[in-house]
Structure formats: structure tokens, C-alpha cells
Design an enzyme around this catalytic site. Structure first.
Site, PDB file in Angstrom:
ATOM      1  N   ASP A   1     -22.578  -9.216 -20.575  1.00  0.00           N
ATOM      2  CA  ASP A   1     -21.854  -9.235 -21.849  1.00  0.00           C
ATOM      3  C   ASP A   1     -20.560  -8.435 -21.713  1.00  0.00           C
ATOM      4  OD1 ASP A   1     -21.091  -9.259 -24.515  1.00  0.00           O
ATOM      5  OD2 ASP A   1     -23.098  -8.881 -25.260  1.00  0.00           O
ATOM      6  N   ASP A   2     -19.420  -9.110 -21.815  1.00  0.00           N
ATOM      7  CA  ASP A   2     -18.103  -8.452 -21.746  1.00  0.00           C
ATOM      8  C   ASP A   2     -17.752  -7.959 -20.347  1.00  0.00           C
ATOM      9  OD1 ASP A   2     -17.987  -8.817 -24.454  1.00  0.00           O
ATOM     10  OD2 ASP A   2     -17.753  -6.710 -24.989  1.00  0.00           O
TER      11      ASP A   2
ATOM     12  N   CYS B   1     -18.059 -13.085 -27.850  1.00  0.00           N
ATOM     13  CA  CYS B   1     -19.384 -13.435 -27.359  1.00  0.00           C
ATOM     14  C   CYS B   1     -20.045 -14.615 -28.060  1.00  0.00           C
ATOM     15  CB  CYS B   1     -20.304 -12.222 -27.392  1.00  0.00           C
ATOM     16  SG  CYS B   1     -20.443 -11.420 -28.992  1.00  0.00           S
TER      17      CYS B   1
ATOM     18  N   ASP C   1     -20.118 -13.657 -20.678  1.00  0.00           N
ATOM     19  CA  ASP C   1     -19.686 -14.476 -21.811  1.00  0.00           C
ATOM     20  C   ASP C   1     -18.178 -14.460 -22.015  1.00  0.00           C
ATOM     21  OD1 ASP C   1     -19.634 -11.857 -22.735  1.00  0.00           O
ATOM     22  OD2 ASP C   1     -20.990 -12.205 -24.423  1.00  0.00           O
ATOM     23  N   ASN C   2     -17.534 -13.357 -21.719  1.00  0.00           N
ATOM     24  CA  ASN C   2     -16.077 -13.263 -21.798  1.00  0.00           C
ATOM     25  C   ASN C   2     -15.634 -12.082 -20.953  1.00  0.00           C
ATOM     26  OD1 ASN C   2     -17.165 -12.256 -24.841  1.00  0.00           O
ATOM     27  ND2 ASN C   2     -15.965 -10.736 -23.721  1.00  0.00           N
TER      28      ASN C   2
END
Length: 642
Positions: free
Chosen positions: A44-45, A80, A326-327
Site C-alpha cells: 500500500d503506497d 488506493c 496500489d499506487n
């Protein structure tokens, strides 16, 4: 008058189109052999451009050295929940209509209201005979009060639950829609680690192939609510496991050309007003960077365990392992505080490493791909493409020799990046929100010897960055050359964006075919033929009627090729005309603060050993917390910066 150097145009014109591959799909015909397993590790991130992968020794050992690293993999909406839904559906955000992390334009309840969970990745895999399994964070809004409405399609799921998803030392889960539990004195990533290892052991005894998606929250920032001051709700850098808290004492954010520059290179919307960061701010960014690397160490330990488990079970050589996020993330680039949601490369270019049968070892590939093409690629590896719906936007990424022949090819030259917000959100900052429109469409076009980023903002501003070229390189997007480019060159880029900004299905995979239905134009160099100047000059230009914080098809007119976009598509949400401003958050009353505090948050967690009986730490979530429905987004829990 715009111009490009003759050297650039000349070199572009010499690049030949890579001829289309045969439509024959040549996956193994040995039907008696069990189809491959798929393990998907999804952080995540996590940044790619700031080199976080280099600080993960197990990722390097088991994935980078034994697989292929894809340097041009992208998230097309850099936050996200929309990004995860685009991956699950194989669709761009303008087709899912999930464009924010919270209501009214995003979140789990909206996902269900739009019926998106009725036709998506796990159901396709189940229909193909796969055992489907999910552990960790799915999307914002899966909560302690709606845990009974578990997402469809998962044979086994262990979901992180809000509002505790973003609190590292308070792991709260619901298994298969059962009553939630929290894990006492535990570190969230360690619990996911234990669950993932246990899942692999259980899956070893099943006859069908498995798909296991493991989604730790790290290295996302942590939510903080001060029990003694309800107004004090903020975010802070991620919290590492106790055993990792003193690592990387001297590491700093890479000082690239776009880090806190003296001259601002991005010149659209709010970027124009960002002041140069002072020393205290850059010191805090360095602290945040170290905290992110530390939080990733527990993820890296899990990676090592999962590979060892697969090897012990004799499953490693029959399993594809994907690693992504996700990003992306930015820290000081173009003078920004910490965060995401922008169209800069740091936010959209994300890690992708793949290992498995037919994947080159220790290789680096510049093949272009996006999250929308992961689901079709999973189904192609499973030899189950017939389960994909006709409306899917992504295509198959040619990661193996067999997949290079697949008829549903992903675009390997063009894609669009999009975002809608009426404010700019930062993280771990005294100012969580800044005024300024953050609504844009960006064309990314990448070829053998060229790489451009062309953006149109709702404000009417334009950006053009020449990221890679034979005669000019600006990998850090420090020089906006829009005003120096020729009209004929801009016309080509704008035409591509005109198609991609509202594309569906095939038009997303091959926008050139929409522009040149009868002509064999398939790349930017071919489209630069002077014979096409008049055609491109007459096309309408990409623009917005006005700035909005949500997706509105009519606001983004004109559109091109609507007749080609008539593929079957899911129902769309009604546009909400009175959106809640992202920055307008309420101060929670004391009873809501007390409710949140029912789950204890230890200052430090005990050391975790993967062979421990970690389930013995599970405790029931208090009934009051389950029964009280709270819109946590009102208090800033799902704002981009918190």
C-alpha cells in the site's frame, strides 16, 4: 508557434511499428497438468522511483534475482480505493466510477451499490476452477459495522477492518464474514504474515490451483486520533515493528533533480504556488522515508517466509508470484509534502516484479503495462480467458513467450492517468489540504526511443514532459515544454488523450484503431506522417467545461469514437451535485473517540515469531463497536491525507 527539434522528429520517424502478434494463443496444451498457482503480494503506497525495493533483501533474493522487474508498470489513478477497484475489475476509473477513497464517490459501500462486486476478478477465477483467497486490506470502507456483507468470490478471506486498517499496532480482522476480532499486543503486518503462511499450508492440500492475494497495509501512513483532544486527528509516518525501529539511521530521500528544486518544473494548478520546502520540512520527509523503509522490513520478512513455504511444499516452480503496489508515493518532489494523487511519475509508476514458469530470471523489462491488465493476465495464465467480460479495458501483458501470442493484447505504448478532486491533500503535514484543483487527464506514451507525459488540467493548463528521447531526457519532469512543441505534435498527443479519457474495452487497448479505422497506423512515429496533418488539426481538443471533484462525462466533452465505445458496460452511478468538500471534516464527539478507543493501542508490540500460535492472541471486538454505525469519513479517516 510551437516547435520540436528536427532531430526529435527525425528520430521519431525512423522508429518502426512493432508488428502485431499472431492471434493464436499458445499456452501449454497439457491439460492433464495442474494449472499454475498465483501468489499476488500487494503493498500500500509503496514507491518505485525512490528505490524502496533496494532495501528489501528477500524481495531482491527471491523476486528481483529470480524474476523480471518491469520498470514501466503504472497505476492509472493514484490513490488506493480507485486503484484497487480498477485492478479488480480490469477497468479505468472513468468506467468503474469509483474515483475517491470515500463516499460519495468511493469506498466499499459505493462499490456494492454499483454492483461492481457481482462481476470481478475472484468470481472469474472461481469460475475457472481456482481456489480464491484474500488476506489484508481490500479497500476503504470494509468496516467493523459492515463485516457481515463480506465481498463475494473468495473461498477464504481475512479482511482488515476500518477504522483500524491504518493503525499498525491494532490489527482487526474478519474471517469469511465472521464476527471481528483484534489481535492483542500484535503488529499488523506480522499477523498478515502468519495468516499467509497458514493459508499456503492449507492450500497445499487442495487439488485445484490457487490464487492467493496478500495485501499488507505497509508502508501506508498511520491514522492518529488523540483520545484527550478530539480535534487532534491526523496522520503520521508508518510505525515499524519494534525490531526494525532503529534501522537506516542515515538514509535520506534520494536528492534527484526534482527534489525541492530552486525552480519549479511542474507549472499547472497548485504546483505553481508551492513554496520551496525549508530545512525542517525536508528533515521530516527524510524521517518519513526512513519510517517507510522500516515498515517494509516486516513485509520483506513475510516475502521470505512465503517463498520458503512454497519451496518446502514443492509448489514454487508451479507458481507465478507477482509483487506490486496500489499506487506510488512522493516525498518532496516538485516541492510537495508527503502524499500521492498527482500525475508525477513518483505517484503513478509502481513496482511490478514477476517470477514463475517462463519468466526470465534476473531480467529488467521496459514493457509498458497498467493495473487494468493484471486481471486479464492472471486469467490468461490460468488458461481461462473465456471468463473475462467483453467490457474489460485491460489486456494480457506479454510476460511469457506464450502470452506474446495472446489475442487480447494489452496496450504497450499508450494509456491515460486520471484524477478528480477539488482540493490537494497532503500527508503527515500541518496543512492536510491546500486549495487548488487536482482534476486532470494525462496521456503517457512510451516507445522504444521516446517517452512523453502530456496532461490537460481542468483549469485549462497543459503540461508536456519529454521523459526519454534520443536527443533530450527529462526523467524527473523538470521542464514543461508544452509551449515549445509544434502544433502538429501536440495535435497527435491530444487526439490520443481524446480517445483514452473516455475509452472502453478495445478503444483503451488500441486508441490508434479508433482514430484510423481503415489505416494501418499503430504508433506515434507513424502518426507523425505529414499526410495526416489536416486530419489531426480538425479534431476537437481535450478540455473540461469546469473543474469538479468527481467524474462527470458531460463535463469532459468533447468525446471521440463514441460508436466504438458501445461495448457492454456496468451500470454507472448518478452524479452527486452537492459533493462533500474533502477538507470539510467534523470534530468527533467524545463518545465517538471513546468508541474508537475500545480497541487498545499498545505503544510497542511484542516480538512476533512466525511459528507462534498467533491466533491465540485474537480477542472479540466489543459489541458496542460492532453495533454502532459511524461514518468515519466525516472525521477525516479516509481523506487522502489521513
Amino acid at each position: 508557434m510551437r516547435f520540436l527539434s528536427l532531430a526529435i522528429i527525425a528520430s521519431l520517424s525512423l522508429i518502426e511499428l512493432v508488428q502485431g502478434q499472431s492471434s493464436q494463443h499458445v499456452l501449454s496444451s497439457a491439460t492433464e497438468k495442474k494449472r499454475p498457482n498465483i501468489l499476488f503480494i500487494f503493498t500500500d503506497d509503496q514507491d518505485y522511483r525512490m528505490d524502496s525495493l533496494s532495501y528489501m533483501p528477500n524481495v531482491q533474493k527471491y523476486l528481483v534475482d529470480q524474476g523480471t522487474t518491469y520498470t514501466n508498470h503504472y497505476a492509472t489513478v493514484s490513490v488506493c480505493c480507485p486503484s484497487r477497484v480498477s485492478l479488480l475489475r480490469g477497468q479505468f476509473a472513468h468506467n468503474t466510477n469509483i474515483t475517491h477513497v470515500m463516499e460519495p464517490y468511493g469506498g466499499y459501500d459505493r462499490f456494492n451499490a454499483l454492483g461492481l462486486g457481482e462481476d470481478y476478478l475472484p468470481l472469474w477465477l472461481q469460475a475457472a476452477g481456482y481456489s480464491t483467497n484474500y488476506i489484508g486490506k481490500l479497500m476503504n470502507g470494509v468496516s467493523v459495522h459492515n463485516w457481515e456483507t463480506a465481498p463475494k468470490g473468495w473461498d477464504y478471506q481475512d479482511q482488515l477492518l476500518d477504522p483500524y486498517t491504518y493503525v499498525y499496532n491494532t490489527p482487526v480482522f474478519s474471517k469469511d464474514g465472521q464476527s471481528p476480532v483484534f489481535y492483542e499486543n500484535s503488529y499488523q503486518t506480522d499477523i498478515i504474515h502468519g495468516k499467509a503462511k497458514a493459508a499456503l499450508k492449507k492450500l497445499n492440500n487442495t487439488e485445484e490451483p490457487f490464487f492467493l492475494w496478500v495485501s499488507p497495509m505497509a508502508p501506508h501512513g498511520q491514522f492518529v486520533i488523540n483520545p484527550n483532544d478530539p480535534k487532534d486527528i491526523t496522520s503520521e509516518p508508518p510505525i515499524p515493528a519494534q525490531r526494525h525501529k532503529n534501522l537506516f539511521q542515515d538514509v535520506k530521500v534520494p536528492r534527484t533533480a526534482n527534489f525541492n528544486p530552486d525552480v519549479q518544473g511542474k507549472t499547472a494548478s497548485y504546483f505553481n504556488d508551492l513554496p520551496k520546502l525549508d530545512e525542517n520540512q525536508t528533515d521530516f520527509l527524510d524521517h518519513t522515508y526512513r519510517s517507510r523503509l522500516r515498515a517494509l522490513q516486516a513485509v520483506d520478512e513475510m516475502v521470505g517466509t512465503l517463498f520458503q513455504q512454497l519451496e518446502e511444499q514443492g509448489q514454487l516452480e508451479d507458481t507465478y508470484i507477482f509483487y506490486s503496489a496500489d499506487n506510488g508515493y512522493h516525498l518532496g518532489q516538485h516541492r510537495t509534502p508527503a502524499g500521492k494523487t498527482t500525475n508525477m511519475e513518483e505517484d503513478i509508476n509502481v513496482p511490478l516484479i514477476i517470477r514463475g514458469p517462463g519468466i526470465a530470471k534476473g531480467a529488467v523489462s521496459d514493457l509498458v503495462s497498467t493495473h487494468e491488465s493484471l486481471a486479464p493476465t492472471f486469467l490468461a495464465l490460468a488458461n481461462a480467458e473465456d471468463k473475462l467480460p467483453s467490457w474489460i479495458d485491460g489486456g494480457v501483458i506479454p510476460i511469457t513467450s506464450a502470452l506474446k501470442q495472446h489475442p487480447l493484447q494489452a496496450s504497450t505504448e499508450t494509456f491515460s492517468v486520471e484524477f478528480w478532486s477539488d482540493v490537494v491533500a497532503w500527508e503527515n503535514s500541518e496543512t492536510l489540504f491546500s486549495p487548488g484543483a487536482n482534476t486532470y487527464k494525462t496521456l503517457r506514451i512510451v516507445g522504444p526511443n521516446y517517452d512523453y507525459s502530456y496532461a490537460v488540467w481542468c483549469t485549462g493548463e497543459h503540461e508536456l514532459f519529454d521523459i526519454k528521447h534520443l536527443s533530450q531526457n527529462d526523467p524527473y519532469q523538470t521542464q514543461n515544454i508544452y509551449k515549445q512543441a509544434t502544433d502538429r505534435f501536440i495535435n497527435r498527443l491530444d487526439a490520443l488523450l481524446l480517445v483514452l479519457k473516455s475509452c472502453k474495452a478495445e478503444s483503451c487497448r488500441n486508441p490508434w484503431k479508433i482514430l484510423h479505422e481503415q489505416d494501418k497506423i499503430g504508433s506515434l512515429p507513424q502518426a507523425l506522417s505529414k499526410d495526416l496533418d489536416d486530419f489531426y488539426a480538425t479534431l476537437p481538443k481535450v478540455k473540461y467545461d469546469h473543474c469538479t471533484g468527481y467524474y462527470d462525462y458531460e463535463n469532459e466533452a468533447p468525446h471521440f469514437g463514441d460508436t466504438a465505445l458501445a461495448a457492454e458496460s456496468p451500470k454507472q452511478a448518478t452524479v452527486v451535485n452537492n459533493p462533500r468538500k474533502s477538507q470539510q471534516r467534523e470534530v468527533p464527539p467524545q463518545n465517538i473517540v471513546d468508541l474508537f478507543s475500545l480497541i487498545p493501542v499498545p505503544e510497542e508490540t511484542g516480538e512476533f515469531m512466525v511459528d507462534d500460535d498467533f491466533e491465540s492472541r485474537a480477542r472479540p471486538v466489543p459489541e458496542e463497536l460492532k453495533e454502532t454505525i459511524v461514518d468515519w469519513s466525516k472525521y477525516g479517516f479516509y481523506s487522502f491525507g489521513s
